[in-house]
Design a protein around this motif. Structure first.
Motif, PDB file in Angstrom:
ATOM      1  N   LYS A 213       0.815  -1.221   0.000  1.00  0.00           N
ATOM      2  CA  LYS A 213       0.000   0.000   0.000  1.00  0.00           C
ATOM      3  C   LYS A 213       0.849   1.272   0.000  1.00  0.00           C
ATOM      4  N   ARG A 214       2.127   1.164   0.382  1.00  0.00           N
ATOM      5  CA  ARG A 214       2.992   2.346   0.422  1.00  0.00           C
ATOM      6  C   ARG A 214       3.998   2.387  -0.730  1.00  0.00           C
ATOM      7  N   ARG A 215       3.763   1.582  -1.754  1.00  0.00           N
ATOM      8  CA  ARG A 215       4.710   1.512  -2.871  1.00  0.00           C
ATOM      9  C   ARG A 215       4.870   2.843  -3.604  1.00  0.00           C
ATOM     10  N   GLY A 216       3.868   3.728  -3.455  1.00  0.00           N
ATOM     11  CA  GLY A 216       3.951   5.037  -4.103  1.00  0.00           C
ATOM     12  C   GLY A 216       5.081   5.899  -3.561  1.00  0.00           C
ATOM     13  N   GLU A 217       5.647   5.528  -2.405  1.00  0.00           N
ATOM     14  CA  GLU A 217       6.764   6.288  -1.828  1.00  0.00           C
ATOM     15  C   GLU A 217       8.086   5.944  -2.496  1.00  0.00           C
ATOM     16  N   LEU A 218       8.084   4.900  -3.338  1.00  0.00           N
ATOM     17  CA  LEU A 218       9.305   4.460  -4.002  1.00  0.00           C
ATOM     18  C   LEU A 218       9.322   4.923  -5.452  1.00  0.00           C
TER      19      LEU A 218
END
Length: 268
Positions: A213-218
């Motif tokens: 769910k936090r892959r957008g930070e990469l």
């Protein structure tokens, strides 16, 4: 005698011609008979089914078009962890009636389970919460994969295919990378407590269970070095990232435990 013979020959030719026409007619109309029979069987199956279905291709089109869709995976947690559709939500069937799936009632809900009986009960439970657009994904996760759908997996460390997706970096090589300011994103997938107690300099923390769910930070464009407490945890994170289309992924050999054993710098 000749007249009788000619008459018999003409009669035989007539019979032969009729037989040829009969065979040709049967050959021509057979596909139509078969198709009609198949349609009746399918129609009968649909009448017995107590829920609406959606194919993998139709679901992909909804997602691509930007339609709001929630995918509820009602399989057991272990099955979900082993492999699931990207951004699907795990709500095991046994917990479904006590769970609030937390969605807008106008959204489309797609259910993934293991059999018809479970599907039918799950759809009834969800519809009882005032959701009107509820479907079951035909052929489940396997059908989704067969149609090129994206899935998340923790991988199999004994699989040659999974291992070929990753590159391993030793603690010594990582230290050299850091010392020479090589542009690489260092990702620590341990939990927040472990990270706060000590981590490799320059590392960012996204716990393994939050990675999807936090892959957008990469950044997909940037090379990633991932590590966990053990090499296995790093491997699982690497395979998950690969499934999320991050392909330049390196894993720290031996994990953070190896880094500590070498006596290399740890910061808080």
């Amino acid at each position: 005698m000749i007249r009788n013979k000619n008459t018999k020959e003409k009669f035989a030719l007539l019979i032969g011609f009729v037989l040829i026409l009969l065979v040709a007619a049967i050959t021509f109309f057979r596909p139509h008979f078969g198709k009609k029979q198949t349609e009746v069987v399918i129609e009968s199956a649909d009448e017995e089914r107590q829920y609406s279905v959606i194919s993998a291709r139709e679901l992909q089109q909804k997602i691509i078009s930007g339609e709001k869709v929630k995918i509820i995976d009602i399989r057991m947690w272990d099955d979900f962890q082993r492999e699931h559709i990207v951004d699907s939500i795990s709500v095991p069937f046994k917990d479904l009636s006590q769970s609030d799936i937390g969605m807008d009632n106008s959204e489309t809900v797609v259910v993934i389970g293991k059999d018809d009986a479970e599907h039918a009960q799950a759809v009834k439970i969800i519809e009882s919460q005032n959701y009107t657009k509820v479907f079951v994904l035909t052929e489940g996760v396997s059908g989704w994969i067969a149609n090129g759908g994206q899935v998340i997996s923790l991988g199999d460390p004994n699989s040659f295919i999974d291992q070929s997706k990753l590159t391993y970096v030793s603690s010594e090589d990582l230290k050299s990378v850091i010392d020479n300011n090589y542009p690489i994103y260092i990702l620590d997938v341990r939990d927040q407590r472990q990270f706060s107690e000590g981590h490799i300099s320059g590392a960012s923390n996204i716990p393994l269970n939050e990675l999807e769910k936090r892959r957008g930070e990469l950044s997909i464009a940037k090379e990633i070095l991932v590590y966990g407490e053990t090499e296995l945890q790093g491997f699982q994170a690497g395979i998950m990232l690969n499934g999320l289309n991050f392909h330049a992924v390196n894993v720290l050999s031996g994990g953070f435990a190896s880094w500590k054993e070498k006596g290399f710098e740890i910061v808080q």
